[in-house]
Scaffold this motif. Sequence first.
Motif, PDB file in Angstrom:
ATOM      1  N   GLY A 166       0.790  -1.228   0.000  1.00 38.93           N
ATOM      2  CA  GLY A 166       0.000   0.000   0.000  1.00 38.93           C
ATOM      3  C   GLY A 166       0.821   1.276   0.000  1.00 38.93           C
ATOM      4  O   GLY A 166       1.856   1.378  -0.670  1.00 38.93           O
ATOM      5  N   ASN A 167       0.368   2.249   0.789  1.00 35.92           N
ATOM      6  CA  ASN A 167       0.990   3.576   0.792  1.00 35.92           C
ATOM      7  C   ASN A 167       2.465   3.556   1.179  1.00 35.92           C
ATOM      8  O   ASN A 167       3.256   4.357   0.691  1.00 35.92           O
ATOM      9  N   LYS A 168       2.836   2.636   2.056  1.00 37.57           N
ATOM     10  CA  LYS A 168       4.231   2.554   2.494  1.00 37.57           C
ATOM     11  C   LYS A 168       5.156   2.339   1.300  1.00 37.57           C
ATOM     12  O   LYS A 168       6.200   2.995   1.178  1.00 37.57           O
ATOM     13  N   PHE A 169       4.776   1.436   0.402  1.00 34.12           N
ATOM     14  CA  PHE A 169       5.604   1.163  -0.776  1.00 34.12           C
ATOM     15  C   PHE A 169       5.502   2.313  -1.783  1.00 34.12           C
ATOM     16  O   PHE A 169       6.493   2.691  -2.412  1.00 34.12           O
ATOM     17  N   GLU A 170       4.313   2.880  -1.935  1.00 32.99           N
ATOM     18  CA  GLU A 170       4.124   3.996  -2.868  1.00 32.99           C
ATOM     19  C   GLU A 170       4.991   5.192  -2.465  1.00 32.99           C
ATOM     20  O   GLU A 170       5.639   5.824  -3.297  1.00 32.99           O
ATOM     21  N   PHE A 171       5.017   5.501  -1.171  1.00 29.74           N
ATOM     22  CA  PHE A 171       5.848   6.595  -0.690  1.00 29.74           C
ATOM     23  C   PHE A 171       7.327   6.325  -0.965  1.00 29.74           C
ATOM     24  O   PHE A 171       8.085   7.221  -1.329  1.00 29.74           O
ATOM     25  N   TYR A 172       7.737   5.071  -0.768  1.00 24.94           N
ATOM     26  CA  TYR A 172       9.131   4.715  -1.026  1.00 24.94           C
ATOM     27  C   TYR A 172       9.481   4.925  -2.501  1.00 24.94           C
ATOM     28  O   TYR A 172      10.549   5.450  -2.826  1.00 24.94           O
ATOM     29  N   LEU A 173       8.583   4.529  -3.401  1.00 25.11           N
ATOM     30  CA  LEU A 173       8.842   4.711  -4.832  1.00 25.11           C
ATOM     31  C   LEU A 173       9.016   6.185  -5.173  1.00 25.11           C
ATOM     32  O   LEU A 173       9.881   6.552  -5.974  1.00 25.11           O
ATOM     33  N   HIS A 174       8.199   7.052  -4.573  1.00 17.99           N
ATOM     34  CA  HIS A 174       8.353   8.488  -4.811  1.00 17.99           C
ATOM     35  C   HIS A 174       9.719   8.982  -4.336  1.00 17.99           C
ATOM     36  O   HIS A 174      10.319   9.857  -4.961  1.00 17.99           O
ATOM     37  N   SER A 175      10.218   8.407  -3.254  1.00 18.42           N
ATOM     38  CA  SER A 175      11.511   8.849  -2.719  1.00 18.42           C
ATOM     39  C   SER A 175      12.658   8.504  -3.672  1.00 18.42           C
ATOM     40  O   SER A 175      13.702   9.161  -3.660  1.00 18.42           O
ATOM     41  N   LEU A 176      12.477   7.482  -4.498  1.00 17.36           N
ATOM     42  CA  LEU A 176      13.534   7.069  -5.425  1.00 17.36           C
ATOM     43  C   LEU A 176      13.770   8.089  -6.537  1.00 17.36           C
ATOM     44  O   LEU A 176      14.855   8.119  -7.120  1.00 17.36           O
ATOM     45  N   ILE A 177      12.769   8.894  -6.842  1.00 15.23           N
ATOM     46  CA  ILE A 177      12.952   9.879  -7.909  1.00 15.23           C
ATOM     47  C   ILE A 177      13.213  11.274  -7.344  1.00 15.23           C
ATOM     48  O   ILE A 177      13.277  12.253  -8.069  1.00 15.23           O
ATOM     49  N   SER A 178      13.370  11.352  -6.028  1.00 17.74           N
ATOM     50  CA  SER A 178      13.747  12.620  -5.410  1.00 17.74           C
ATOM     51  C   SER A 178      15.216  12.906  -5.685  1.00 17.74           C
ATOM     52  O   SER A 178      16.053  12.007  -5.673  1.00 17.74           O
ATOM     53  N   LYS A 179      15.539  14.158  -5.960  1.00 16.43           N
ATOM     54  CA  LYS A 179      16.922  14.541  -6.253  1.00 16.43           C
ATOM     55  C   LYS A 179      17.673  14.981  -5.003  1.00 16.43           C
ATOM     56  O   LYS A 179      18.818  15.384  -5.070  1.00 16.43           O
ATOM     57  N   GLU A 180      16.986  14.925  -3.874  1.00 17.31           N
ATOM     58  CA  GLU A 180      17.603  15.380  -2.637  1.00 17.31           C
ATOM     59  C   GLU A 180      18.716  14.428  -2.210  1.00 17.31           C
ATOM     60  O   GLU A 180      18.568  13.212  -2.217  1.00 17.31           O
ATOM     61  N   ILE A 181      19.858  14.989  -1.836  1.00 18.96           N
ATOM     62  CA  ILE A 181      21.012  14.197  -1.419  1.00 18.96           C
ATOM     63  C   ILE A 181      21.244  14.411   0.074  1.00 18.96           C
ATOM     64  O   ILE A 181      21.139  15.532   0.578  1.00 18.96           O
ATOM     65  N   SER A 182      21.569  13.361   0.772  1.00 23.62           N
ATOM     66  CA  SER A 182      21.785  13.464   2.216  1.00 23.62           C
ATOM     67  C   SER A 182      22.944  14.414   2.510  1.00 23.62           C
ATOM     68  O   SER A 182      24.011  14.286   1.920  1.00 23.62           O
ATOM     69  N   PRO A 183      22.769  15.349   3.435  1.00 26.62           N
ATOM     70  CA  PRO A 183      23.853  16.264   3.799  1.00 26.62           C
ATOM     71  C   PRO A 183      25.035  15.504   4.375  1.00 26.62           C
ATOM     72  O   PRO A 183      24.887  14.438   4.966  1.00 26.62           O
ATOM     73  N   PHE A 184      26.205  16.094   4.229  1.00 29.84           N
ATOM     74  CA  PHE A 184      27.438  15.474   4.685  1.00 29.84           C
ATOM     75  C   PHE A 184      27.355  15.090   6.165  1.00 29.84           C
ATOM     76  O   PHE A 184      27.667  13.959   6.541  1.00 29.84           O
ATOM     77  N   LYS A 185      26.897  16.018   6.998  1.00 27.22           N
ATOM     78  CA  LYS A 185      26.848  15.746   8.436  1.00 27.22           C
ATOM     79  C   LYS A 185      25.890  14.612   8.764  1.00 27.22           C
ATOM     80  O   LYS A 185      26.125  13.840   9.696  1.00 27.22           O
ATOM     81  N   ASN A 186      24.808  14.510   8.026  1.00 27.99           N
ATOM     82  CA  ASN A 186      23.844  13.446   8.278  1.00 27.99           C
ATOM     83  C   ASN A 186      24.468  12.079   8.019  1.00 27.99           C
ATOM     84  O   ASN A 186      24.248  11.120   8.766  1.00 27.99           O
ATOM     85  N   VAL A 187      25.270  11.991   6.953  1.00 18.89           N
ATOM     86  CA  VAL A 187      25.952  10.732   6.642  1.00 18.89           C
ATOM     87  C   VAL A 187      26.928  10.372   7.750  1.00 18.89           C
ATOM     88  O   VAL A 187      26.982   9.232   8.216  1.00 18.89           O
ATOM     89  N   ILE A 188      27.701  11.359   8.197  1.00 18.83           N
ATOM     90  CA  ILE A 188      28.707  11.110   9.236  1.00 18.83           C
ATOM     91  C   ILE A 188      28.050  10.645  10.529  1.00 18.83           C
ATOM     92  O   ILE A 188      28.385   9.597  11.086  1.00 18.83           O
ATOM     93  N   GLU A 189      27.102  11.421  11.016  1.00 18.03           N
ATOM     94  CA  GLU A 189      26.544  11.163  12.327  1.00 18.03           C
ATOM     95  C   GLU A 189      25.637   9.939  12.358  1.00 18.03           C
ATOM     96  O   GLU A 189      25.432   9.335  13.405  1.00 18.03           O
ATOM     97  N   SER A 190      25.133   9.558  11.190  1.00 15.62           N
ATOM     98  CA  SER A 190      24.331   8.333  11.126  1.00 15.62           C
ATOM     99  C   SER A 190      25.207   7.086  11.182  1.00 15.62           C
ATOM    100  O   SER A 190      24.728   5.993  11.448  1.00 15.62           O
TER     101      SER A 190
END
Length: 279
Positions: A166-190
């Motif tokens: 359902g919506n959980k998978f649909e939302f995930y598919l939309h995220s795949l075409i997002s051009k947003e890139i994780s910020p540097f600090k988010n990658v480090i601290e995660s």
Amino acid sequence: MPIENIPEIYIRDKKKNSDLFAYDFKMTNNVVKSKVNLGMNMFSFLQVGKKQVHFAGKSVAVNKDQSLLLKKGNWLWTELLDTEAIYYCKLFFFSEKKLTDFLSKYNNDIKPYKEDVPYFVIENDDYIASFINSLSSIALAGDSYSDALLSLKFEEIMLYLLNKYGNKFEFYLHSLISKEISPFKNVIESNVDFNLKLEEIAFLCNMSLSTFKRHFTNEYNKPPGKWLQDKRLQKAKELLQGGKLKASDIYLDIGYNNLSNFSIAFKNKFGISPKDISS
């Protein structure tokens, strides 16, 4: 360790620019934290073995009872043999264009959707097992109808998973075409709680080690090795204060190869040995 460009290394006809590609992946040796540049979004239908992946601070592990849908980008892959002498999974790649076309066809109200998790875990069932078998037949056929059949199979699995999740998978598919890139600090601290080497974190940031170190020092005013050590030792202190774990239970996860080095570093930072922390 060299970077593997996938699916490019699997494609025989380099001139062919396909939006869909299926590949049978098999191996007979364990591979730990191999560097993978995933050029297309990918289904990994695991059939024999175990798989773990790291991507910009997120980590997931699956066995043959599950499959993964992975976002394109830089990943660290660990693939392990289980009780069998071979590791086997079916890989099914698809482009952003193919995904956008699919969403346009079946969902007229496309909205940008921010999703921090770059993977989707799929619970295998009889339908998916049947799908994998049919995909193998098409991929091996190699005739002029293969592309058309793969397009149908792509729509089939997408529609089935939309129906299943359902919506959980649909939302995930939309995220795949997002051009947003994780910020540097988010990658480090995660990645603080993962026992990754600096060069592995640099790879997840899509940087060379030297560029990563320079960028890190500019952001945090401290060398990455020292910063990560302090953060991980603080985490160790919190775990020990919980009273359920001993130093011997956690030193490997904190990034130390032996208990003695961990104990020395811990005492240097906090002025007390790990074994005395909960006393």
